[in-house]
Design a protein around this motif. Sequence first.
Motif, PDB file in Angstrom:
ATOM      1  N   UNK A   1      10.448  18.170   2.012  1.00  0.00           N
ATOM      2  CA  UNK A   1      11.419  18.689   1.507  1.00  0.00           C
ATOM      3  C   UNK A   1      12.425  19.278   2.660  1.00  0.00           C
ATOM      4  N   UNK A   2      13.663  19.063   2.578  1.00  0.00           N
ATOM      5  CA  UNK A   2      14.898  19.676   3.274  1.00  0.00           C
ATOM      6  C   UNK A   2      15.786  20.226   2.222  1.00  0.00           C
ATOM      7  N   UNK A   3      15.598  21.670   2.465  1.00  0.00           N
ATOM      8  CA  UNK A   3      16.482  22.498   1.323  1.00  0.00           C
ATOM      9  C   UNK A   3      17.755  23.002   2.168  1.00  0.00           C
ATOM     10  N   UNK A   4      18.806  22.936   1.464  1.00  0.00           N
ATOM     11  CA  UNK A   4      20.236  23.661   1.816  1.00  0.00           C
ATOM     12  C   UNK A   4      20.700  23.217   3.387  1.00  0.00           C
ATOM     13  N   UNK A   5      20.590  22.156   3.460  1.00  0.00           N
ATOM     14  CA  UNK A   5      21.152  21.464   4.792  1.00  0.00           C
ATOM     15  C   UNK A   5      20.199  22.225   5.770  1.00  0.00           C
ATOM     16  N   UNK A   6      18.905  21.864   5.873  1.00  0.00           N
ATOM     17  CA  UNK A   6      18.158  22.180   6.745  1.00  0.00           C
ATOM     18  C   UNK A   6      18.658  21.902   8.271  1.00  0.00           C
TER      19      UNK A   6
ATOM     20  N   UNK B   1      18.824  27.607   9.854  1.00  0.00           N
ATOM     21  CA  UNK B   1      19.500  27.486   8.538  1.00  0.00           C
ATOM     22  C   UNK B   1      18.639  26.800   7.585  1.00  0.00           C
ATOM     23  N   UNK B   2      18.532  26.819   6.326  1.00  0.00           N
ATOM     24  CA  UNK B   2      17.910  25.975   5.471  1.00  0.00           C
ATOM     25  C   UNK B   2      16.175  26.357   5.508  1.00  0.00           C
ATOM     26  N   UNK B   3      15.631  25.283   4.742  1.00  0.00           N
ATOM     27  CA  UNK B   3      14.160  25.363   4.855  1.00  0.00           C
ATOM     28  C   UNK B   3      13.650  23.925   4.945  1.00  0.00           C
ATOM     29  N   UNK B   4      12.509  23.621   5.672  1.00  0.00           N
ATOM     30  CA  UNK B   4      11.860  22.624   5.616  1.00  0.00           C
ATOM     31  C   UNK B   4      10.420  23.059   5.336  1.00  0.00           C
ATOM     32  N   UNK B   5       9.746  22.068   4.344  1.00  0.00           N
ATOM     33  CA  UNK B   5       8.570  22.349   3.825  1.00  0.00           C
ATOM     34  C   UNK B   5       7.805  21.184   3.416  1.00  0.00           C
ATOM     35  N   UNK B   6       6.420  21.440   3.371  1.00  0.00           N
ATOM     36  CA  UNK B   6       5.476  20.329   2.714  1.00  0.00           C
ATOM     37  C   UNK B   6       5.302  20.922   1.457  1.00  0.00           C
ATOM     38  N   UNK B   7       5.838  20.306   0.333  1.00  0.00           N
ATOM     39  CA  UNK B   7       5.651  20.629  -1.047  1.00  0.00           C
ATOM     40  C   UNK B   7       4.283  20.484  -1.462  1.00  0.00           C
TER      41      UNK B   7
ATOM     42  N   UNK C   1       0.700  -1.129   0.033  1.00  0.00           N
ATOM     43  CA  UNK C   1       0.101  -0.152   0.116  1.00  0.00           C
ATOM     44  C   UNK C   1       0.655   1.414   0.219  1.00  0.00           C
ATOM     45  N   UNK C   2       2.063   1.270   0.668  1.00  0.00           N
ATOM     46  CA  UNK C   2       2.689   2.434   0.530  1.00  0.00           C
ATOM     47  C   UNK C   2       4.065   2.447  -0.196  1.00  0.00           C
ATOM     48  N   UNK C   3       3.957   3.585  -1.084  1.00  0.00           N
ATOM     49  CA  UNK C   3       5.349   3.736  -1.798  1.00  0.00           C
ATOM     50  C   UNK C   3       6.192   4.773  -1.649  1.00  0.00           C
ATOM     51  N   UNK C   4       7.557   4.613  -1.153  1.00  0.00           N
ATOM     52  CA  UNK C   4       8.318   5.749  -0.893  1.00  0.00           C
ATOM     53  C   UNK C   4       9.386   6.087  -2.064  1.00  0.00           C
ATOM     54  N   UNK C   5       9.396   7.155  -2.332  1.00  0.00           N
ATOM     55  CA  UNK C   5      10.555   7.542  -3.432  1.00  0.00           C
ATOM     56  C   UNK C   5      11.067   8.999  -3.159  1.00  0.00           C
ATOM     57  N   UNK C   6      11.859   9.632  -3.957  1.00  0.00           N
ATOM     58  CA  UNK C   6      12.512  10.671  -3.519  1.00  0.00           C
ATOM     59  C   UNK C   6      13.612  11.060  -4.546  1.00  0.00           C
ATOM     60  N   UNK C   7      14.407  12.270  -4.123  1.00  0.00           N
ATOM     61  CA  UNK C   7      15.299  12.899  -4.769  1.00  0.00           C
ATOM     62  C   UNK C   7      16.326  13.454  -4.103  1.00  0.00           C
ATOM     63  N   UNK C   8      17.560  13.597  -4.462  1.00  0.00           N
ATOM     64  CA  UNK C   8      18.446  14.637  -3.732  1.00  0.00           C
ATOM     65  C   UNK C   8      19.255  15.392  -4.856  1.00  0.00           C
ATOM     66  N   UNK C   9      19.701  16.666  -4.539  1.00  0.00           N
ATOM     67  CA  UNK C   9      20.744  17.214  -5.510  1.00  0.00           C
ATOM     68  C   UNK C   9      21.734  18.047  -4.657  1.00  0.00           C
ATOM     69  N   UNK C  10      22.894  17.721  -5.018  1.00  0.00           N
ATOM     70  CA  UNK C  10      23.914  18.502  -4.386  1.00  0.00           C
ATOM     71  C   UNK C  10      24.768  19.515  -5.421  1.00  0.00           C
ATOM     72  N   UNK C  11      24.784  20.641  -5.449  1.00  0.00           N
ATOM     73  CA  UNK C  11      25.274  21.549  -6.333  1.00  0.00           C
ATOM     74  C   UNK C  11      26.412  22.365  -5.982  1.00  0.00           C
ATOM     75  N   UNK C  12      26.869  22.891  -6.971  1.00  0.00           N
ATOM     76  CA  UNK C  12      28.316  23.937  -6.852  1.00  0.00           C
ATOM     77  C   UNK C  12      28.111  24.823  -7.794  1.00  0.00           C
TER      78      UNK C  12
ATOM     79  N   UNK D   1      16.834  17.537  -0.167  1.00  0.00           N
ATOM     80  CA  UNK D   1      16.468  15.781  -0.267  1.00  0.00           C
ATOM     81  C   UNK D   1      14.974  15.918  -0.179  1.00  0.00           C
ATOM     82  N   UNK D   2      14.091  15.511  -1.241  1.00  0.00           N
ATOM     83  CA  UNK D   2      12.618  15.165  -1.164  1.00  0.00           C
ATOM     84  C   UNK D   2      12.227  13.671  -0.647  1.00  0.00           C
ATOM     85  N   UNK D   3      11.302  13.684  -0.099  1.00  0.00           N
ATOM     86  CA  UNK D   3      10.720  12.410   0.105  1.00  0.00           C
ATOM     87  C   UNK D   3       9.398  12.113  -0.442  1.00  0.00           C
TER      88      UNK D   3
END
Length: 358
Positions: free
Chosen positions: A78-83, A89-95, A27-38, A59-61
């Motif tokens: 989502x957890x953005x910029x090393x929340x 610091x950074x941002x935590x949000x429900x997209x 019943x439950x599917x967990x996916x996500x993605x992450x991005x490390x940038x320069x 990083x998004x779940x």
Amino acid sequence: MKSKVTLIAALVFLMFSEAMSQQLKERVRINGYSSFEYENMFSDEGEGDPNGSFDADLIDLVINIDVTSKLRFSTDLTWEHGAASEDDRGNVAVEYAFPEYTVKDWLKFRVGKMFVPFGIYNEIHTAKPAFLAVKEPLSTNKPQKFGADARFYPRWATGVSILGNFAIKSVDFEYHVQLSNGEQENTNPFEEDDNEEKAVAARLLVMPSQGLKVGVSTYSDKITELDGSGDDTGNRTKLFSISTHAEYTYKNAGIELEFITGKTSPSAGGDLKKSAFEGMLYYTFIDRITPYFRYEFLDPNKDVDDDQANMISLGVNSRVDDNFFVKLQYNNISSKDQNAEFSGTDYSEFQAAVVLGF
């Protein structure tokens, strides 16, 4: 005797846990993605980063729960910029977070916090594996970072949606209509509305042949006008934006185009009209290496002749492994003297990203 009862209870618990675990897996599917940038700007002047900085971008779940065969709950955290909230610091949000009920493929309903269905990128802007470039186009998706007063439409909305897909003969269609609180300054638009007006977003996608997708998106709202004390004046500013967009792939080659025009109309008069364009060409070699060229343009006020900005990007997207990408990109930004963000300063920058989807 007591030890036998304990053993039986333990076995029953394990069997029950195994059954529950199997049910959750189904019943439950967990996916996500992450991005490390320069990012590194090649000069001391400009709006880029002159220090060559690393960024734990996000990083998004993404969690989908099939409540029944017709009811799905979906959320993106989502957890953005090393929340790190303790250090502010950074941002935590429900997209987004919404239940979706399917009557038929052509008739689905959603309620909750959602992305606004507009254009090519808004609903996938955090899903970095889903597009080639390091970031989504600024001109059409973050024009306020390109010299505009605001976005053409808000990123998120809370309300209700009706959507679906269907086919007429050999032509496929997708539609999405959303009614929401809209954007506002003096209240939380995900909790309550500050006036009786409701925002309406709509998008229609047409797939007339394999590889071709053509779309039209609109967004309209009436935004509360505030006085110097932040109180409602009773007047409303009308906001309307429309986008035409197309994506086409043929074998290993592809092209995407999007043009947006918007108008803000305050009650006192003096309309502000703006427009933006984004276009990309790309070609994939050996199913792994995809060089691309992207051009962006923004005219933040059509009544001003000296405020435009544009960006040319050359990049390559390399698929290292399944759902694992390395992106390298060179940007050249130029602008006119009256541009609110760049003030006529031209500069170049290098961007890179390591992107994972799972």
